[in-house]
Motif scaffolding. Structure first.
Motif, PDB file in Angstrom:
ATOM      1  N   LEU A 573       4.651  -2.733   7.295  1.00  0.00           N
ATOM      2  CA  LEU A 573       3.131  -2.990   7.539  1.00  0.00           C
ATOM      3  C   LEU A 573       2.836  -4.213   8.390  1.00  0.00           C
ATOM      4  O   LEU A 573       3.489  -5.394   8.025  1.00  0.00           O
ATOM      5  CB  LEU A 573       2.627  -2.892   6.116  1.00  0.00           C
ATOM      6  N   ARG A 574       2.040  -3.961   8.961  1.00  0.00           N
ATOM      7  CA  ARG A 574       1.419  -5.428   9.967  1.00  0.00           C
ATOM      8  C   ARG A 574       0.012  -5.507   9.600  1.00  0.00           C
ATOM      9  O   ARG A 574      -0.737  -4.394   9.663  1.00  0.00           O
ATOM     10  CB  ARG A 574       1.676  -5.397  11.361  1.00  0.00           C
ATOM     11  N   TRP A 575      -0.432  -6.712   9.602  1.00  0.00           N
ATOM     12  CA  TRP A 575      -2.092  -6.575   9.248  1.00  0.00           C
ATOM     13  C   TRP A 575      -2.495  -7.810  10.275  1.00  0.00           C
ATOM     14  O   TRP A 575      -2.232  -9.123  10.159  1.00  0.00           O
ATOM     15  CB  TRP A 575      -2.442  -7.043   7.723  1.00  0.00           C
ATOM     16  N   ASN A 576      -3.260  -7.549  11.222  1.00  0.00           N
ATOM     17  CA  ASN A 576      -3.790  -8.501  12.128  1.00  0.00           C
ATOM     18  C   ASN A 576      -5.151  -8.528  12.028  1.00  0.00           C
ATOM     19  O   ASN A 576      -5.958  -7.765  12.446  1.00  0.00           O
ATOM     20  CB  ASN A 576      -3.473  -7.966  13.521  1.00  0.00           C
ATOM     21  N   ASN A 577      -5.560  -9.647  11.420  1.00  0.00           N
ATOM     22  CA  ASN A 577      -7.092  -9.761  11.051  1.00  0.00           C
ATOM     23  C   ASN A 577      -7.789 -10.786  12.022  1.00  0.00           C
ATOM     24  O   ASN A 577      -7.201 -11.758  12.321  1.00  0.00           O
ATOM     25  CB  ASN A 577      -7.240 -10.473   9.660  1.00  0.00           C
ATOM     26  N   PRO A 578      -9.002 -10.404  12.604  1.00  0.00           N
ATOM     27  CA  PRO A 578      -9.516 -11.323  13.744  1.00  0.00           C
ATOM     28  C   PRO A 578      -9.941 -12.756  13.017  1.00  0.00           C
ATOM     29  O   PRO A 578      -9.846 -13.725  13.832  1.00  0.00           O
ATOM     30  CB  PRO A 578     -10.925 -10.824  14.048  1.00  0.00           C
ATOM     31  N   ARG A 582      -2.391 -12.887  12.093  1.00  0.00           N
ATOM     32  CA  ARG A 582      -1.319 -12.021  11.411  1.00  0.00           C
ATOM     33  C   ARG A 582      -1.143 -12.550  10.181  1.00  0.00           C
ATOM     34  O   ARG A 582      -0.742 -13.875   9.862  1.00  0.00           O
ATOM     35  CB  ARG A 582      -0.261 -12.415  12.568  1.00  0.00           C
ATOM     36  N   VAL A 583      -1.135 -11.572   9.068  1.00  0.00           N
ATOM     37  CA  VAL A 583      -0.900 -12.176   7.727  1.00  0.00           C
ATOM     38  C   VAL A 583       0.348 -11.562   7.446  1.00  0.00           C
ATOM     39  O   VAL A 583       0.529 -10.308   7.471  1.00  0.00           O
ATOM     40  CB  VAL A 583      -2.023 -11.764   6.923  1.00  0.00           C
ATOM     41  N   SER A 584       1.204 -12.212   6.689  1.00  0.00           N
ATOM     42  CA  SER A 584       2.628 -11.875   6.178  1.00  0.00           C
ATOM     43  C   SER A 584       2.600 -10.646   5.156  1.00  0.00           C
ATOM     44  O   SER A 584       1.657 -10.974   4.376  1.00  0.00           O
ATOM     45  CB  SER A 584       3.464 -12.902   5.695  1.00  0.00           C
ATOM     46  N   PRO A 585       3.474  -9.637   5.488  1.00  0.00           N
ATOM     47  CA  PRO A 585       3.299  -8.696   4.251  1.00  0.00           C
ATOM     48  C   PRO A 585       3.708  -9.186   2.903  1.00  0.00           C
ATOM     49  O   PRO A 585       3.150  -8.817   1.865  1.00  0.00           O
ATOM     50  CB  PRO A 585       4.285  -7.388   4.680  1.00  0.00           C
ATOM     51  N   ASP A 586       4.531 -10.415   2.939  1.00  0.00           N
ATOM     52  CA  ASP A 586       4.894 -11.013   1.630  1.00  0.00           C
ATOM     53  C   ASP A 586       3.557 -11.613   0.990  1.00  0.00           C
ATOM     54  O   ASP A 586       3.563 -11.842  -0.200  1.00  0.00           O
ATOM     55  CB  ASP A 586       5.829 -11.992   1.926  1.00  0.00           C
ATOM     56  N   THR A 587       2.519 -12.041   1.922  1.00  0.00           N
ATOM     57  CA  THR A 587       1.424 -12.241   1.226  1.00  0.00           C
ATOM     58  C   THR A 587       0.397 -11.397   0.940  1.00  0.00           C
ATOM     59  O   THR A 587      -0.227 -11.351  -0.225  1.00  0.00           O
ATOM     60  CB  THR A 587       0.745 -13.314   2.266  1.00  0.00           C
ATOM     61  N   PHE A 588      -0.018 -10.488   1.908  1.00  0.00           N
ATOM     62  CA  PHE A 588      -0.979  -9.302   1.401  1.00  0.00           C
ATOM     63  C   PHE A 588      -0.547  -8.163   0.715  1.00  0.00           C
ATOM     64  O   PHE A 588      -1.078  -7.577  -0.089  1.00  0.00           O
ATOM     65  CB  PHE A 588      -1.750  -8.851   2.721  1.00  0.00           C
ATOM     66  N   VAL A 589       0.705  -7.798   0.807  1.00  0.00           N
ATOM     67  CA  VAL A 589       1.362  -6.659  -0.043  1.00  0.00           C
ATOM     68  C   VAL A 589       1.193  -6.843  -1.589  1.00  0.00           C
ATOM     69  O   VAL A 589       0.538  -6.086  -2.342  1.00  0.00           O
ATOM     70  CB  VAL A 589       2.568  -6.165   0.341  1.00  0.00           C
ATOM     71  N   PRO A 590       1.666  -7.993  -1.988  1.00  0.00           N
ATOM     72  CA  PRO A 590       1.436  -8.364  -3.492  1.00  0.00           C
ATOM     73  C   PRO A 590      -0.029  -8.286  -3.748  1.00  0.00           C
ATOM     74  O   PRO A 590      -0.239  -7.825  -4.839  1.00  0.00           O
ATOM     75  CB  PRO A 590       2.163  -9.569  -3.912  1.00  0.00           C
ATOM     76  N   LEU A 591      -0.962  -8.788  -3.077  1.00  0.00           N
ATOM     77  CA  LEU A 591      -2.077  -9.006  -3.427  1.00  0.00           C
ATOM     78  C   LEU A 591      -2.885  -7.482  -3.306  1.00  0.00           C
ATOM     79  O   LEU A 591      -3.649  -7.293  -4.278  1.00  0.00           O
ATOM     80  CB  LEU A 591      -2.924  -9.947  -2.021  1.00  0.00           C
ATOM     81  N   ALA A 592      -2.406  -6.790  -2.257  1.00  0.00           N
ATOM     82  CA  ALA A 592      -3.035  -5.330  -2.375  1.00  0.00           C
ATOM     83  C   ALA A 592      -2.649  -4.653  -3.654  1.00  0.00           C
ATOM     84  O   ALA A 592      -3.296  -3.742  -4.215  1.00  0.00           O
ATOM     85  CB  ALA A 592      -2.451  -4.590  -1.003  1.00  0.00           C
ATOM     86  N   GLU A 593      -1.471  -5.084  -4.139  1.00  0.00           N
ATOM     87  CA  GLU A 593      -1.003  -4.367  -5.379  1.00  0.00           C
ATOM     88  C   GLU A 593      -1.870  -4.981  -6.613  1.00  0.00           C
ATOM     89  O   GLU A 593      -2.317  -4.274  -7.380  1.00  0.00           O
ATOM     90  CB  GLU A 593       0.634  -4.765  -5.593  1.00  0.00           C
ATOM     91  N   ASP A 594      -2.009  -6.396  -6.393  1.00  0.00           N
ATOM     92  CA  ASP A 594      -2.954  -6.722  -7.589  1.00  0.00           C
ATOM     93  C   ASP A 594      -4.173  -6.143  -7.553  1.00  0.00           C
ATOM     94  O   ASP A 594      -4.932  -5.931  -8.795  1.00  0.00           O
ATOM     95  CB  ASP A 594      -3.170  -8.189  -7.457  1.00  0.00           C
ATOM     96  N   ILE A 595      -4.961  -6.026  -6.525  1.00  0.00           N
ATOM     97  CA  ILE A 595      -6.025  -5.414  -6.438  1.00  0.00           C
ATOM     98  C   ILE A 595      -6.324  -3.988  -6.177  1.00  0.00           C
ATOM     99  O   ILE A 595      -7.402  -3.377  -6.167  1.00  0.00           O
ATOM    100  CB  ILE A 595      -7.138  -6.128  -5.583  1.00  0.00           C
ATOM    101  N   GLY A 596      -5.339  -3.306  -6.257  1.00  0.00           N
ATOM    102  CA  GLY A 596      -5.167  -1.796  -6.144  1.00  0.00           C
ATOM    103  C   GLY A 596      -5.408  -0.971  -4.939  1.00  0.00           C
ATOM    104  O   GLY A 596      -5.347   0.174  -4.896  1.00  0.00           O
ATOM    105  N   LEU A 597      -5.393  -1.931  -4.113  1.00  0.00           N
ATOM    106  CA  LEU A 597      -5.533  -1.488  -2.434  1.00  0.00           C
ATOM    107  C   LEU A 597      -4.266  -0.861  -2.331  1.00  0.00           C
ATOM    108  O   LEU A 597      -4.414   0.222  -1.035  1.00  0.00           O
ATOM    109  CB  LEU A 597      -5.783  -2.466  -1.802  1.00  0.00           C
ATOM    110  N   ILE A 598      -3.158  -0.995  -2.666  1.00  0.00           N
ATOM    111  CA  ILE A 598      -1.950  -0.659  -2.170  1.00  0.00           C
ATOM    112  C   ILE A 598      -1.869   0.984  -2.265  1.00  0.00           C
ATOM    113  O   ILE A 598      -1.219   1.594  -1.498  1.00  0.00           O
ATOM    114  CB  ILE A 598      -0.588  -1.231  -3.216  1.00  0.00           C
ATOM    115  N   LEU A 599      -2.715   1.641  -3.193  1.00  0.00           N
ATOM    116  CA  LEU A 599      -2.789   2.836  -3.202  1.00  0.00           C
ATOM    117  C   LEU A 599      -3.157   3.713  -1.697  1.00  0.00           C
ATOM    118  O   LEU A 599      -2.278   4.319  -1.357  1.00  0.00           O
ATOM    119  CB  LEU A 599      -3.468   3.557  -4.541  1.00  0.00           C
ATOM    120  N   PRO A 600      -4.122   3.309  -1.525  1.00  0.00           N
ATOM    121  CA  PRO A 600      -4.920   4.048  -0.164  1.00  0.00           C
ATOM    122  C   PRO A 600      -3.976   3.476   1.082  1.00  0.00           C
ATOM    123  O   PRO A 600      -3.722   4.225   2.001  1.00  0.00           O
ATOM    124  CB  PRO A 600      -6.387   3.504   0.065  1.00  0.00           C
ATOM    125  N   ILE A 601      -3.353   2.243   0.987  1.00  0.00           N
ATOM    126  CA  ILE A 601      -2.983   1.738   1.972  1.00  0.00           C
ATOM    127  C   ILE A 601      -1.476   2.439   2.136  1.00  0.00           C
ATOM    128  O   ILE A 601      -1.040   2.682   3.075  1.00  0.00           O
ATOM    129  CB  ILE A 601      -2.654   0.122   2.047  1.00  0.00           C
TER     130      ILE A 601
END
Ligand SMILES: Nc1nc2c(ncn2[C@@H]2O[C@@H]3COP(=O)(O)O[C@H]4[C@@H](O)[C@H](n5cnc6c(=O)[nH]c(N)nc65)O[C@@H]4COP(=O)(O)O[C@H]3[C@H]2O)c(=O)[nH]1
Length: 809
Positions: A573-578, A582-601
């Motif tokens: 996964l890559r996330w490029n936010n305006p 560019r945010v590293s997956p090591d930063t945002f994937v655990p966050l997405a897991e914490d807040i439950g967003l990892i399911l739709p993602i």
């Protein structure tokens, strides 16, 4: 007729008839007496004037002859003349006085009421009138009286007779015109009270064609109107009475002095008291000691002034049980506005109260540990702040999180996790004073509030004490467990004067403590705050990343270690936010897991990966597997089997071309459902690989137990295979062992040919790393596939030099 005569008798005996007769008799008698008296008086006057006339007659007719006889002294003649006078009806006595002395007298001088007359006796002698004596006549009034008496008797008798007849006639008239109807009315009234279906009152009399309605008709009409009104009211009353009787609320009525006069069955049912038990008592006697005096006074004040008091009061039943009632007390007024009753309508709300108390408790306390919850914790912080401000001291707020508690839950199940939380809560409580608070914020997060702290250094002592308390082993369900905690500390008023901010500060400091390596505490600083803010910003941007199409899936080739051919692509996964770039997956994937967003993602990643791989195949390129990282959450909360099945169907990608990469964390939980999911995927033909092998528990059991196809050696081993003999030996051992278990092995993070050669020499099956290519876009990957096509095999290239890697630029 008998009834008729009986009724007449009744009428005759009736006080009203008696009064009528007495009135007639009295009135008639008085009139008779007055008239008789006048009449007698007139008659008496007449009698007297008749006597006077008789005396005058005597004077005219007898005086001269008596004078002659006296002059000649003819005694006999005088006597005869006197006797003649006494023969007259009114004269009893006659005498002649000569020279003042009685000379001749006839008759008895009456000693009763008398009338008398004296006439001078004169004689003409030689032209001269001589007075020769005096004639005295005396009469009695006896005869007059007798006559008058006779007349009186006659008048009285006549009038008495007349009065009697009139009275009798009046009685008859009274009965005929009125009495019998009054009796009918009385009977009707008597029966009305007893007979429900009594027909309306009708006057039992004949009516001629010329009959004009009289007072009795209008009385009958009024009575019938009254009867109808009464019956309507009676019906209304019956309805009200039934309503009260059947009311689910208890109803009490008291008299104007507040003494109970009525209770309905619901009251008896609820309180156990019958009317006999409470009749004449005051309602307050039943709740003695349960209602505060001020409340009682307030109630009386309200209802005495005509108002209605409503509120909730405690009551005591006959058996002594205390229960809650919703009470409405109000006065019942008569039409003059005077209080005649008080009415109490009560509803048993004990159940509601207990629910309310439960709810209140639930709203403020944590159900598992019975510690105050977040809501109450806030309140306690706010209270502590007020006191601290007054007493010029500090409030210490500690945010405590159990380290790796998730692992306990995942490995040993939620039930044991819950037990651990309860035990941990007890230990926390044992570390603090009574006036301090330990609250559970949720999950494994606790809050410790220490009010009234004079020296902030004490916070450190308590934090150490807490860590120490948690360090001791927990014995749960026959297991010995160890858990540590991380504590973030913030202080009022130094760090903030808002409970919300204090809590956030402590949370931030706790994260810092965790970052420091857990089992430690950390005081809040402003720098931490900034970091936390940054994390928050990432979080809020991440929430919109998918809808804003900021996510992209890159692919990194996995190549065959011997042939150098690309055999698979790992989707990354890559996330490029305006704003954030560019945010590293090591930063945002655990966050997405914490807040439950990892399911739709995660679903999006799966779908994108399969569709992309399919487009490569459809464009005639050699089919390659696509590997997708699956988060633990997708296995626990998601519907990963169905998602994968539908994605494969949608995309048309064969199941064996999809590889799901899982980490060891997922397997820590011995949950049968995880095994079931993996088995299902395996049966579907989907390949399963264990990622980052060597970093976690690296249990060989997992490898045997679960249907893995591939084992990926973590890049931390690969990195040091050249420099660290231990890592080299470990890597070699892992490859060997995996092969024994019929697993293919991928070496991750291969950056140098030396690493590649070492792994190749030890029989590694596949390699992945910057040596070949960094993760590239789907388009870039397509080019890599084409490049492979044109170069044929990469093995030679790989072995020659790093500069001939597959890396896409
Ligand atoms: N230094 C070095 N690194 C190399 C080399 N070859 C590959 N890598 C990096 O190693 C990571 C491999 O992925 P991972 O272990 O699954 O680790 C992944 C994975 O755990 C997670 N991740 C990435 N994409 C997804 C995703 O779609 N779903 C989930 N659940 N996690 C993902 O983020 C982690 C990091 O991903 P990336 O930053 O893309 O980092 C990737 C990749 O770019 C190399 O030669 N040298």
């Amino acid at each position: 007729m008998t009834v008729e005569s009986g009724q007449v008798t009744k009428v005759a005996r009736s006080p009203l008839a008696r009064r009528l007769v007495v009135a007639i008799v009295l009135f008639s008698s008085i009139i008779t007496l007055v008239i008789t008296a006048i009449q007698i008086r007139v008659d008496y006057e007449q009698e007297l004037s008749d006597i006077d006339a008789e005396f005058e007659q005597i004077r005219h007719s007898s005086l001269h002859s008596v004078s002659q006889s006296v002059w000649v002294l003819d005694e006999l003649q005088v006597r005869n003349q006197l006797k003649g006078l006494t023969k007259l009806s009114s004269i009893e006595f006659a005498a002649v006085n000569v020279e003042g002395k009685q000379r001749w007298a006839v008759g008895q001088q009456p000693d009763r009421d008398q009338v008398s007359a004296r006439f001078p006796l004169t004689y003409q002698h030689r032209g001269e009138t001589l007075e020769i004596g005096e004639l005295v006549i005396i009469g009695t009034l006896d005869n007059v009286y007798h006559r008058l008496m006779d007349r009186v008797l006659f008048i009285l008798f006549g009038n008495g007779l007349k009065t009697s007849l009139v009275a009798l006639f009046s009685l008859f008239l009274f009965y005929h015109l009125l009495g019998r109807y009054i009796l009918d009315l009385k009977q009707f009234a008597d029966r009305f009270g007893e007979e429900q279906d009594l027909p309306l009152f009708s006057l039992n009399r004949k009516r001629s064609a010329r009959h004009q309605p009289d007072e009795l008709d209008s009385l009958a009409a009024s009575i019938n109107h009254m009867v109808k009104t009464l019956r309507n009211r009676e019906d209304d009353l019956r309805v009200f009475a039934t309503t009260v009787e059947q009311s689910p609320s208890s109803v009490l009525l008291t008299d104007a002095d507040g003494n109970i006069v009525y209770v309905n069955p619901t009251f008896t049912e609820i309180s156990g008291y019958t009317l006999d038990d409470v009749y004449g008592k005051k309602p307050a006697q039943l709740t003695a000691g349960l209602t505060a005096d001020e409340v009682s006074e307030q109630i009386w004040e309200t209802i005495r002034s005509g108002g209605v008091w409503a509120g909730e009061l405690k009551s005591r039943s006959k058996s002594g049980t205390i229960y809650w009632e919703s009470v409405k007390i109000g006065p019942v007024l008569d039409k003059n506005g005077e209080i005649i009753r008080y009415i109490l309508v009560n509803e048993d709300i004990t159940l509601r109260k207990s629910y309310e108390e439960q709810l209140l408790h639930q709203a403020n306390y944590d159900g598992l540990t019975n510690l105050p919850n977040r809501l109450l914790a806030f309140d306690r912080i706010a209270q502590a702040m007020v006191t601290a401000q007054r007493e010029k001291c500090h409030v210490v707020v500690m945010f405590l999180d159990l380290d790796r508690f998730k692992n306990v839950n995942d490995t040993l199940g939620h039930a044991l996790g819950d037990e651990l939380l309860v035990e941990a809560a007890k230990r926390l409580r044992s570390c603090i004073r009574v006036e301090d608070t330990v609250a559970r914020l949720g999950g494994d997060e606790f809050l410790i509030i220490l009010p009234g702290i004079q020296k902030t250094q004490n916070a450190e002592l308590i934090a150490r004490k807490v860590l120490q308390a948690m360090a001791a082993p927990f014995f749960l369900n026959g297991r010995e467990l160890y858990i540590t905690a991380s504590i973030g500390i913030t202080i009022y008023p130094e760090d903030s004067d808002s409970p919300e901010i204090l809590l956030r500060n402590a949370d931030v400091a706790m994260y810092q403590a965790k970052a420091q390596g857990s089992n430690s505490f950390c005081f809040f600083t402003q720098t931490m705050n900034n970091q936390a803010r940054a994390r928050l910003e990432i979080e809020s941007e991440l929430r919109h990343a998918q809808e804003n199409r900021e996510l992209e899936l890159h692919f990194q080739p996995i190549v065959d270690a011997r042939s150098g051919q690309i055999v698979a692509a790992e989707g990354l996964l890559r996330w490029n936010n305006p704003t954030l770039g560019r945010v590293s997956p090591d930063t945002f994937v655990p966050l997405a897991e914490d807040i439950g967003l990892i399911l739709p993602i995660g679903d999006w990643v799966l779908r994108t990966a399969c569709h992309t791989a399919m487009t490569w195949q459809q464009s005639g390129r050699t089919p390659v597997r696509v590997c997708v990282n699956a988060s633990v959450r997708q296995f626990r909360n998601g519907n990963i089997v169905q998602t994968i099945a539908s994605v494969l169907e949608e995309s048309g990608l064969p199941a064996h071309c999809l590889e799901v990469e899982i980490t060891e964390g997922l397997l820590l939980d011995d949950a049968p459902e995880i095994q079931e999911i993996l088995n299902k995927l395996h049966r579907m033909g989907v390949r399963i690989s264990i990622d980052d092998f060597g970093t976690g528990y690296s249990s060989l059991c997992y490898l045997k137990k679960f249907p893995f196809d591939v084992l990926k050696i973590d890049q931390s081993f690969v990195r040091d295979v050249i420099n660290d003999p231990d890592d080299a030996a470990l890597a070699a051992a892992i490859i060997h062992m995996a092969h024994q278990l019929k697993l293919e092995v991928v070496g991750e993070g291969v950056e140098t040919t030396a690493q590649l050669h070492y792994l190749q020499d030890n029989g590694l099956d596949m390699v992945q790393g910057y040596l070949f290519s960094k993760p590239v876009t789907a388009e870039g990957f397509k080019r890599l596939l084409d490049q492979k096509k044109s170069h044929g095999s990469l093995s030679g290239v790989v072995k020659k030099t790093d500069s001939h890697t597959l890396t896409e630029h």
